[in-house]
Each structure stands twice: as structure tokens, then as C-alpha cells.
Motif scaffolding. Structure first.
Motif, short mmCIF file in Angstrom:
data_model
loop_
_atom_site.label_atom_id
_atom_site.label_comp_id
_atom_site.label_asym_id
_atom_site.label_seq_id
_atom_site.Cartn_x
_atom_site.Cartn_y
_atom_site.Cartn_z
N PRO A 37 21.93 57.88 77.55
CA PRO A 37 20.86 58.77 77.07
C PRO A 37 19.77 59.01 78.10
O PRO A 37 18.72 59.52 77.78
N ILE B 113 32.09 48.13 82.00
CA ILE B 113 33.06 49.20 81.83
C ILE B 113 32.76 50.34 82.81
O ILE B 113 33.67 50.92 83.41
N PHE C 283 27.53 59.50 77.77
CA PHE C 283 27.58 58.05 77.80
C PHE C 283 26.24 57.38 77.90
O PHE C 283 26.07 56.27 77.47
N LEU D 150 24.87 53.13 75.01
CA LEU D 150 24.94 53.01 76.46
C LEU D 150 26.30 52.44 76.80
O LEU D 150 26.77 51.52 76.17
N LEU D 151 26.92 52.99 77.83
CA LEU D 151 28.20 52.45 78.26
C LEU D 151 27.95 51.12 78.95
O LEU D 151 27.14 51.04 79.87
N PRO D 152 28.60 50.07 78.51
CA PRO D 152 28.34 48.75 79.11
C PRO D 152 28.60 48.78 80.62
O PRO D 152 29.58 49.39 81.06
#
Lengths: 123, 395
Positions: free
Chosen positions: A116, B9, A114, B4-6
Motif C-alpha cells: 500500500p 516472499i 502488493f 503487505l507482501l512478506p
């Protein structure tokens, strides 16, 4: 984001295409395609009675997804117009993946997929 | 390159975890760490735990003078809480739980030391020792009441301490009320606190942003009691009515049940026929809204008990968790009106059980260690000696 269920011999394949043009597919059981396309079209749950069934089914569907797919679905959900149920289920699944793991395990399994950021390791 | 995971979330995902898991998540990456440490996430996680009745535990003040944590999610054997921020004096009253709010415990001992402590994160803050302002020439100092709670308007946690200068020759005693604010990290005196008697050795009950104590308006009076409320926001007092009653022979205690004030009447007139009534004030401040939720007597399921107290209410299952005689717990189902024994192995005999949520709420301070408490012990012994010389009695 649009979706178009198509059938194959044993499972249906759900194709999602982001507005950026990126495409990815998710194999799903027969009911899955119908389920998500009804979500896609903004239809409410047809049957209050089936609510529980759907919930159980959703949990099963989510359980077998690989982290990469979950990631794509979560970020795609923005394009789907913030499908709360989907994000809810996926968030729960990811939380389950984190429970009880050490930070190294989380870094490897989740964060790498998810985020980097391998460089920021906080002691 | 994966996106990138927000943060919204990621926050949605992480707020489902226990504090233990979240503390590990802090080590995953810098962005995860700053998310978990952020005040918005901490509030979000807290509110979610409370509304879903998860991450809950009971803090037991046991008769062996130790504090224990009973995890309500797992129902495993209670675990002894070690390395408390204040010393547990063996010859005094031990550790007192002055209050519990949003996962933070306010602890005190008979040396007069107080600390705020989050048992899930182990973070604590020692409160500066606040001496009683004026020792009266005569009379006895009694710490009448304490309480701890959250001021939602100012986003502040406050500790309240009421001191009574008891002099039997006077009609009314002077009182000294001090409020400690976590935000200001300072004590301040509140004036014009009305005079009440008989504050029980029970700590303030937090309901509707106010701390409540059961008191009476006349000295040495078992009846004619009422509830005094101290509003944490405007720091003013008001009275709250109790339900009318004809009978007399019961021991009463107030508590909190599902956000409402509760009142437990323990009938035990001849030690033979124990009966407990649980009342709630459904509409805050309205005397007529006091309703008896249910009554309980020892049965085959519950076994015998000498008293009962309500400890928690679980809205999703409509059940009340009861402490029976400081020895065991039962769940009372309000719909089916049945009692279920909560079988937990290794529960020590205890004085009180406090519901405590596992949260990340904290303040500057540090982690408790033995160095802190040893120094406290020395300071405490010195202070005790001084007090005896002054002639005032501190309890």
C-alpha cells in the motif's frame, strides 16, 4: 485453511477459506482442484513420471492468474503450511511480471497490488 | 486493504531477477529498496545465480584494448564496457584483470592503479596506491603475481600482490607480499612468503578459498613446476601437487572448473598438430585425483585453433565452455563427448575471457566517471617519470 473442490459446468471452482474466515475462490481447470487438494492433504506427488507433466501444467495454471489472485495465493500459502511448490511457481510468475519493466510500471502493476505504499517513490 | 507482501516472499521473487531489473526495483518503493540493498538479499541473489547458472557473463579483455561483456543468458553480441574506474593506458599493457570474484572485477593498469569494480552495478572502489616498500639497491622489481578472492570466514574480499626483487646473482629472491582487505580498506604486508619463480602472467585462480599460481622451484625452469596456494583466510602458503607427466612439449595453464582446480595442457609441438588436454583435480590436494576429463583437437565443428582454455562449467547440462584461441567459444558436452560451436555474432579477438556473475556485491565508493580517470592519468604519468628516475623497472 481448508479447501473443498466443487464442480460447475465447465470448470471446477476451488474454494479457500483462511483461518480468519475470509473466503475467496479461484477458478481452475478440472485437474487443478484435484492437484491442490492433494497438496492440501499433504500427499506427495503420486508419480515421479508425471512430475514433468505436473510442472508444465502448473506453469499454465499460474500464467493466467490475475495479480490479485496471485497475491492472495501467496499470502494464503502461509496458512497452507508453506507449500513450497506453490510459492515457487507464484514467485516465478511475479518475477516474470517484473522483468524488463520500468519502476513506474512495476509500481503500478505489482507494488500497488502488493504494497500500500504509494508515497515512497524513490528516485 | 491488501496485505503487505512478506519480505521473505518478496525476496524469493526478486532474487530471480537480473541486476538490471533489480536496480529498477530499487526505485519502486522504500521497502523494496532496502530489501534489495540488504546484505542478506545480495548474498541470496548471488548464491542463487551461481547455483542455477544464471546471470552469467564473460568479461573479455580484447586485443583492441577494451573490455567487453558477453551475456551468457542472451548470447547477444558482446558490449564494450565503458567508463572504467581506472584509465586504460594506450602505450602500456592496457587494463589487466587481476581477478574476478562474485561479480566483482579487480582491475589494474601499468601505472599501478588498481580498482575493484562491479560491471553490473557500475559501483567501484579505487584502491589506495600501495608503493613497493623497499626498492632494492640492485635488481629488478617485477610484479610476480596478483589475485583477488573472497574470504568466507571473515566475509571479506581480498586482493593479493606479490612482488619479486629479481637479482640473477642470488639463489633466492626476496619477495614482498601485500594483501588488501576491502573491509579494512587497507593494505598490509604478509611475511614469510616462500620464494618461487616463473609466476606466469596469469592471475591467481580462486578455488577452495585460496588463490593459486603455477610456479617453479628453480629459476629458468620449464619443468618441475608446482602450484602454490595462498589461503585467503589464514593468509598462509601451501603447495599443491600437479599431475605426473612424462612428455614435455606443452604449454600449461591452471584454471577452475566446477569448483576444482583444472590444468590445461596445450600441445603444439610443430604448429601442425594441436591437441588440448583438460585435467581436473577431483579431490583438492590429492595428487592421484588428477584426472584427464577430455582432450580436444581441431575438427570440422570447432575449426582450427592454436590453444584452448576452459572458461566455465555448467553443472546442469554437464558442459564445459572453452575459449579457443581467443577467437571463439565452444561447448564440450562431457556426457556425449561432443563439441558444439557457440555462435555469437561480433566477438572481438581477445586475450582472455573471465566468467563473471551479475551480482549486487558492492562497497562504498561511487560510480565511475571520467573526472576520476583523467586525474589518474596525470598522477600516473608523474609516477611513471619518477620510477624511471629511481632506476627500478616496473611492469
Amino acid at each position: 485453511m481448508s479447501s473443498s473442490p466443487s464442480t460447475s459446468s465447465s470448470t471446477r471452482v476451488l474454494t479457500l477459506r483462511a483461518s480468519t474466515g475470509e473466503r475467496f475462490t479461484i477458478e481452475a481447470a478440472a485437474a487443478a482442484a484435484a492437484r491442490f487438494s492433494s497438496l492440501e492433504n499433504g500427499k506427495k506427488h503420486d508419480d515421479e513420471d508425471d512430475e514433468e507433466e505436473l510442472r508444465k501444467w502448473d506453469a499454465g495454471f499460474i500464467r493466467d492468474l490475475a495479480p490479485v489472485v496471485i497475491h492472495k495465493l501467496i499470502t494464503a500459502s502461509d496458512y497452507l503450511g508453506g507449500r513450497d511448490e506453490l510459492v515457487y511457481l507464484l514467485a516465478g510468475k511475479v518475477a516474470d511480471m517484473i522483468k524488463g519493466k520500468t519502476s513506474e510500471q512495476i509500481m503500478f502493476r505489482i507494488a500497488n497490488d502488493f504494497t500500500p505504499e504509494e508515497e515512497e517513490i524513490r528516485r | 486493504m491488501t496485505n503487505l507482501l512478506p519480505p521473505e516472499i518478496l525476496g524469493n521473487i526478486l532474487c530471480r531477477l537480473t541486476v538490471k531489473d533489480l536496480l529498477r526495483c530499487r526505485s519502486v518503493s522504500r521497502s523494496w529498496c532496502s530489501l534489495v540493498d540488504g546484505p542478506d538479499f545480495i548474498k541470496h541473489h548471488l548464491n542463487r545465480s551461481i547455483s542455477t547458472s544464471r546471470n552469467l557473463g564473460l568479461v573479455l579483455n580484447a586485443r583492441d584494448r577494451d573490455l567487453y561483456w558477453l551475456d551468457l543468458d542472451t548470447l547477444l553480441s558482446p558490449v564494450r564496457l565503458s567508463q572504467l574506474p581506472i584509465v586504460n593506458d594506450d602505450d602500456g599493457d592496457g587494463i589487466e584483470i587481476l581477478g574476478c570474484c562474485n561479480g566483482v572485477l579487480a582491475l589494474g593498469n601499468s601505472y599501478g592503479f588498481m580498482a575493484l569494480w562491479n560491471p553490473s552495478t557500475r559501483k567501484y572502489r579505487n584502491l589506495s596506491y600501495s608503493d613497493v616498500i623497499e626498492f632494492p639497491s640492485r635488481g629488478v622489481v617485477d610484479f610476480g603475481a596478483t589475485g583477488f578472492g573472497y574470504d568466507s570466514v571473515n566475509d571479506d574480499y581480498k586482493l593479493v600482490r606479490v612482488v619479486l626483487f629479481i637479482d640473477m646473482d642470488l639463489d633466492c629472491f626476496p619477495t614482498e607480499v601485500k594483501v588488501y582487505s576491502v573491509k579494512a580498506n587497507a593494505w598490509k604486508t604478509v611475511s614469510d612468503f616462500p620464494c618461487y619463480y616463473g609466476y606466469q602472467r596469469v592471475k591467481g585462480v580462486l578455488v577452495n578459498g585460496a588463490l593459486h599460481w603455477l610456479v617453479s622451484k628453480k629459476p629458468e625452469c620449464d619443468s618441475l613446476f608446482l602450484i602454490v596456494a595462498f589461503d585467503l583466510v589464514n593468509e598462509q602458503c601451501r603447495e599443491v601437487p600437479v599431475p605426473s607427466y612424462d612428455d614435455k612439449y606443452f604449454y600449461v595453464k591452471i584454471g577452475e572448473l566446477g569448483g576444482c582446480l583444472s590444468l590445461v595442457k596445450n600441445y603444439n609441438p610443430d604448429n601442425n598438430s594441436v591437441r588440448v588436454e583438460i585435467w581436473v583435480m577431483k579431490e583438492y590436494g590429492i595428487k592421484e585425483s588428477w584426472t584427464m576429463l577430455f582432450s580436444l583437437m581441431p575438427s570440422h565443428t570447432s575449426g582450427s585453433f592454436s590453444y584452448a582454455e576452459n572458461v566455465a562449467y555448467f553443472e546442469s547440462s554437464d558442459r564445459v565452455l572453452l575459449d579457443l584461441g581467443g577467437e571463439m567459444f565452444v561447448l564440450y558436452d562431457l556426457k556425449t563427448k561432443t563439441v558444439e560451436n557457440l555462435r555469437i555474432f561480433g566477438v572481438p579477438k581477445f586475450f582472455e575471457a573471465r566468467l563473471c556473475v551479475g551480482s549486487l556485491v558492492g562497497f562504498d565508493g561511487g560510480d565511475a566517471d571520467n573526472k576520476t580517470t583523467r586525474k589518474q592519468e596525470e598522477d600516473g604519468n608523474n609516477r611513471k617519470r619518477q620510477k624511471h628516475q629511481k632506476g627500478g623497472k616496473k611492469r
